[in-house]
Design a protein around this motif. Structure first.
Motif, PDB file in Angstrom:
ATOM      1  N   ASP A  60       0.789  -1.243   0.013  1.00  0.00           N
ATOM      2  CA  ASP A  60      -0.090   0.081   0.075  1.00  0.00           C
ATOM      3  C   ASP A  60       0.773   1.394   0.198  1.00  0.00           C
ATOM      4  OD1 ASP A  60       1.082   0.018   2.473  1.00  0.00           O
ATOM      5  OD2 ASP A  60      -1.034  -0.132   3.425  1.00  0.00           O
ATOM      6  N   GLN A  61       2.186   1.063   0.004  1.00  0.00           N
ATOM      7  CA  GLN A  61       2.923   2.303   0.006  1.00  0.00           C
ATOM      8  C   GLN A  61       3.369   2.706  -1.840  1.00  0.00           C
ATOM      9  OE1 GLN A  61       6.938   1.257   1.337  1.00  0.00           O
ATOM     10  NE2 GLN A  61       7.251  -0.538   0.141  1.00  0.00           N
ATOM     11  N   GLY A  62       2.513   2.031  -2.377  1.00  0.00           N
ATOM     12  CA  GLY A  62       2.480   2.408  -3.911  1.00  0.00           C
ATOM     13  C   GLY A  62       3.458   1.663  -4.648  1.00  0.00           C
ATOM     14  N   PRO A  63       3.080   1.616  -6.027  1.00  0.00           N
ATOM     15  CA  PRO A  63       4.257   0.743  -6.825  1.00  0.00           C
ATOM     16  C   PRO A  63       5.550   1.032  -7.044  1.00  0.00           C
ATOM     17  CG  PRO A  63       2.682   2.350  -8.243  1.00  0.00           C
ATOM     18  CD  PRO A  63       2.110   2.348  -6.942  1.00  0.00           C
ATOM     19  N   GLU A  64       5.947   2.391  -7.282  1.00  0.00           N
ATOM     20  CA  GLU A  64       7.255   2.541  -7.592  1.00  0.00           C
ATOM     21  C   GLU A  64       8.200   2.599  -6.432  1.00  0.00           C
ATOM     22  OE1 GLU A  64       7.787   6.537  -9.228  1.00  0.00           O
ATOM     23  OE2 GLU A  64       6.700   5.984 -11.166  1.00  0.00           O
ATOM     24  N   ARG A  65       7.547   2.777  -5.205  1.00  0.00           N
ATOM     25  CA  ARG A  65       8.337   2.591  -3.962  1.00  0.00           C
ATOM     26  C   ARG A  65       8.551   1.025  -3.698  1.00  0.00           C
ATOM     27  NH1 ARG A  65       7.187   5.233   1.965  1.00  0.00           N
ATOM     28  NH2 ARG A  65       9.167   4.267   2.909  1.00  0.00           N
ATOM     29  N   PRO A 125      -2.007  -4.637 -12.906  1.00  0.00           N
ATOM     30  CA  PRO A 125      -3.083  -4.629 -11.932  1.00  0.00           C
ATOM     31  C   PRO A 125      -4.183  -3.984 -12.343  1.00  0.00           C
ATOM     32  CG  PRO A 125      -0.895  -3.937 -10.886  1.00  0.00           C
ATOM     33  CD  PRO A 125      -0.801  -4.038 -12.463  1.00  0.00           C
ATOM     34  N   ALA A 126      -5.373  -4.741 -12.074  1.00  0.00           N
ATOM     35  CA  ALA A 126      -6.519  -4.163 -12.464  1.00  0.00           C
ATOM     36  C   ALA A 126      -7.555  -4.031 -11.177  1.00  0.00           C
ATOM     37  CB  ALA A 126      -7.306  -5.258 -13.479  1.00  0.00           C
ATOM     38  N   ASN A 127      -7.594  -2.700 -10.956  1.00  0.00           N
ATOM     39  CA  ASN A 127      -8.675  -2.425  -9.524  1.00  0.00           C
ATOM     40  C   ASN A 127      -8.212  -3.326  -8.260  1.00  0.00           C
ATOM     41  OD1 ASN A 127     -10.130  -0.425 -10.892  1.00  0.00           O
ATOM     42  ND2 ASN A 127     -11.103  -2.023 -12.201  1.00  0.00           N
ATOM     43  N   PRO A 128      -7.063  -3.536  -8.000  1.00  0.00           N
ATOM     44  CA  PRO A 128      -6.798  -4.138  -6.815  1.00  0.00           C
ATOM     45  C   PRO A 128      -7.027  -3.657  -5.644  1.00  0.00           C
ATOM     46  CG  PRO A 128      -4.629  -3.097  -7.683  1.00  0.00           C
ATOM     47  CD  PRO A 128      -5.787  -2.724  -8.517  1.00  0.00           C
ATOM     48  N   PRO A 129      -8.007  -4.295  -4.744  1.00  0.00           N
ATOM     49  CA  PRO A 129      -8.675  -3.797  -3.611  1.00  0.00           C
ATOM     50  C   PRO A 129      -7.685  -3.247  -2.537  1.00  0.00           C
ATOM     51  CG  PRO A 129      -9.874  -5.455  -4.168  1.00  0.00           C
ATOM     52  CD  PRO A 129      -8.604  -5.471  -5.060  1.00  0.00           C
ATOM     53  N   ILE A 130      -6.637  -3.934  -2.401  1.00  0.00           N
ATOM     54  CA  ILE A 130      -5.686  -3.321  -1.344  1.00  0.00           C
ATOM     55  C   ILE A 130      -4.391  -2.919  -1.617  1.00  0.00           C
ATOM     56  CG2 ILE A 130      -6.730  -5.519   0.046  1.00  0.00           C
ATOM     57  CD1 ILE A 130      -3.970  -7.134  -0.545  1.00  0.00           C
ATOM     58  N   MET A 131      -4.198  -2.380  -3.118  1.00  0.00           N
ATOM     59  CA  MET A 131      -3.065  -2.107  -3.539  1.00  0.00           C
ATOM     60  C   MET A 131      -3.535  -0.501  -4.183  1.00  0.00           C
ATOM     61  SD  MET A 131      -2.009  -5.240  -5.731  1.00  0.00           S
ATOM     62  CE  MET A 131      -0.466  -4.681  -6.323  1.00  0.00           C
ATOM     63  N   PRO A 132      -3.389   0.479  -3.183  1.00  0.00           N
ATOM     64  CA  PRO A 132      -3.823   1.610  -3.582  1.00  0.00           C
ATOM     65  C   PRO A 132      -2.781   2.519  -4.659  1.00  0.00           C
ATOM     66  CG  PRO A 132      -3.244   1.895  -1.387  1.00  0.00           C
ATOM     67  CD  PRO A 132      -3.534   0.312  -1.843  1.00  0.00           C
ATOM     68  N   GLY A 133      -2.972   3.099  -5.680  1.00  0.00           N
ATOM     69  CA  GLY A 133      -2.082   3.453  -6.765  1.00  0.00           C
ATOM     70  C   GLY A 133      -1.577   2.509  -7.797  1.00  0.00           C
ATOM     71  N   TRP A 134      -1.859   1.159  -7.606  1.00  0.00           N
ATOM     72  CA  TRP A 134      -1.407   0.177  -8.652  1.00  0.00           C
ATOM     73  C   TRP A 134      -2.348   0.112  -9.629  1.00  0.00           C
ATOM     74  CZ3 TRP A 134       2.880  -3.076  -7.817  1.00  0.00           C
ATOM     75  CH2 TRP A 134       3.568  -2.974  -6.775  1.00  0.00           C
ATOM     76  N   ASP A 135      -3.510   0.524  -9.865  1.00  0.00           N
ATOM     77  CA  ASP A 135      -4.380   0.273 -10.802  1.00  0.00           C
ATOM     78  C   ASP A 135      -3.768   0.404 -12.472  1.00  0.00           C
ATOM     79  OD1 ASP A 135      -6.705  -0.814 -12.230  1.00  0.00           O
ATOM     80  OD2 ASP A 135      -7.529   1.386 -12.069  1.00  0.00           O
TER      81      ASP A 135
END
Length: 391
Positions: free
Chosen positions: A112-117, A158-168
């Motif tokens: 949940d800290q985001g994809p790039e990090r 990723p497609a609308n992942p509920p627990i992964m904010p910023g990853w969609d």
């Protein structure tokens, strides 16, 4: 090999596919297996050896003269990078082409800290693991990644992942590929776990279901010894099947989802509400093992809830084995008893006649083994090898 298939075997990739069973063979044996002439076999083998996919050595087969040369698959020719990312932690590994783990690491890494990090940490860890094995980045033939959410199979995003904010919609394959210099394959984490468990522990199973019980709940499906992803890659998302008589809010926005009732996050929340410190599924299992009756009851009930949903899947799909993995699988018989209780009572007798339900044999390694299998099957496919060798 059946004689009817001999006429279809032509490229170097087909020879490599034969040798990947681990048995060394002579030119004559390969010619007999493929129906190709010895000169054509020699030409194909030369191409494979130029790329180090195959190595040659003297064998014991002899008709009185010099022993015949034996050719074998070179499992150490390249390495694969594999990452199994969960909601809160990850396992990363470097493996050779024979699925031997050369180096691995488990790290706390919340998605949940985001994809790039998150992926930046993955890249750094991969470079450190490569250095530990003495391998160079140029030896990496591919990277496999499992993500804890829905993944569009064609794009690896990723497609609308509920627990992964910023990853969609984040371009995970392209982002990692640019930094690691190798092709990147991405799939849902439970799919790669199913691949790993089937390859390493249950290769004889034609129809296998792998259930991940952790922070969330998911299902990987092996059908006809192949991973079944569905039309877009969403097959097996049982965590958001509605559980009867539950209105518990789920992170996906709906209510009554299996994950909201039986997932590790929901159990930890229930324990906190009762005054017991628990951050996630691992804490729930630790409390159960320490004799906490509330944690034990929650784990057993979670197994029952999962079994209720899976009973319908058993009737529909009729698997030969169900494997339980993820953090909650560490609860062992407590979670298995709950799953078995409802599956065997709610499924058709014919569907459960020979059904086995057991805990994963690979444990935490199922994901990285499966990610590596996914890459190796792609990189070493006959078509891919033919393109490489004929360049």
């Amino acid at each position: 090999m059946p004689s009817g298939a001999q006429g279809q075997v032509r490229g170097a990739g087909a020879l490599l596919a034969i040798l990947r069973d681990g048995q060394a063979r002579t030119r004559g044996e390969l010619a007999q297996l493929t129906g190709l002439s010895r000169s054509t076999v020699s030409q194909r083998l030369d191409g494979l050896m130029d790329h180090r996919w195959v190595v040659a050595g003297e064998g014991s087969i002899s008709s009185g003269g010099r022993p015949a040369t034996m050719f074998a698959f070179n499992g150490g020719a390249r390495v694969v990078l594999a990452a199994d990312l969960g909601a809160t932690h990850a396992r990363l590994a470097v493996l050779d082409l024979g699925m031997t783990v050369l180096a691995e690491r488990a790290v706390e890494l919340p998605v949940d800290q985001g994809p790039e990090r998150t992926l930046g940490c993955v890249v750094d860890a991969f470079h450190e693991l490569l250095a530990a094995t003495g391998r160079e980045p140029v030896q990496v033939c591919g990277v496999g990644v499992g993500l804890p959410g829905p993944v569009e199979h064609a794009s690896g995003r990723p497609a609308n992942p509920p627990i992964m904010p910023g990853w969609d919609g984040f371009a995970v394959p392209e982002w990692l590929g640019a930094r690691l210099g190798a092709p990147v394959l991405v799939d849902n984490d439970v799919n790669i776990m199913a691949l790993g468990e089937h390859w390493a522990a249950r290769p004889e199973a034609d129809h296998l279901i792998f259930i991940k019980m952790g922070t969330g709940i998911g299902c990987g499906i092996i059908s006809g010894r192949r991973l079944h992803r569905g039309a877009q890659g969403a097959a097996g998302d049982v965590g958001h099947v509605r559980v009867p008589a539950s209105d518990a809010p789920c992170r996906c926005g709906n209510t009554g989802c299996l994950e909201a009732v039986a997932g590790g996050a929901s159990m930890a929340a229930a324990l906190r509400a009762a005054g017991v410190e628990a951050r996630g599924s691992r804490d729930v299992v630790a409390l159960m093992r320490a004799g906490d009756l509330r944690a034990t009851r929650l784990v057993r009930q979670a197994g029952r809830e999962v079994g209720t949903v899976m009973a319908s899947i058993v009737n529909f799909f009729n698997p030969s084995i169900i494997v339980i993995g993820g953090d909650l699988a560490e609860a062992g018989e407590q979670v298995l008893a709950g799953v078995r209780e409802t599956i065997y009572s709610r499924s058709l007798p014919l569907a459960t006649q020979h059904l086995g339900i057991r805990v994963s044999e690979l444990g935490d390694r199922a994901g990285v083994i499966g990610a590596a299998v996914m890459v190796v099957e792609h990189v070493l496919s006959p078509d891919t090898i033919d393109r490489i060798v004929t360049k």
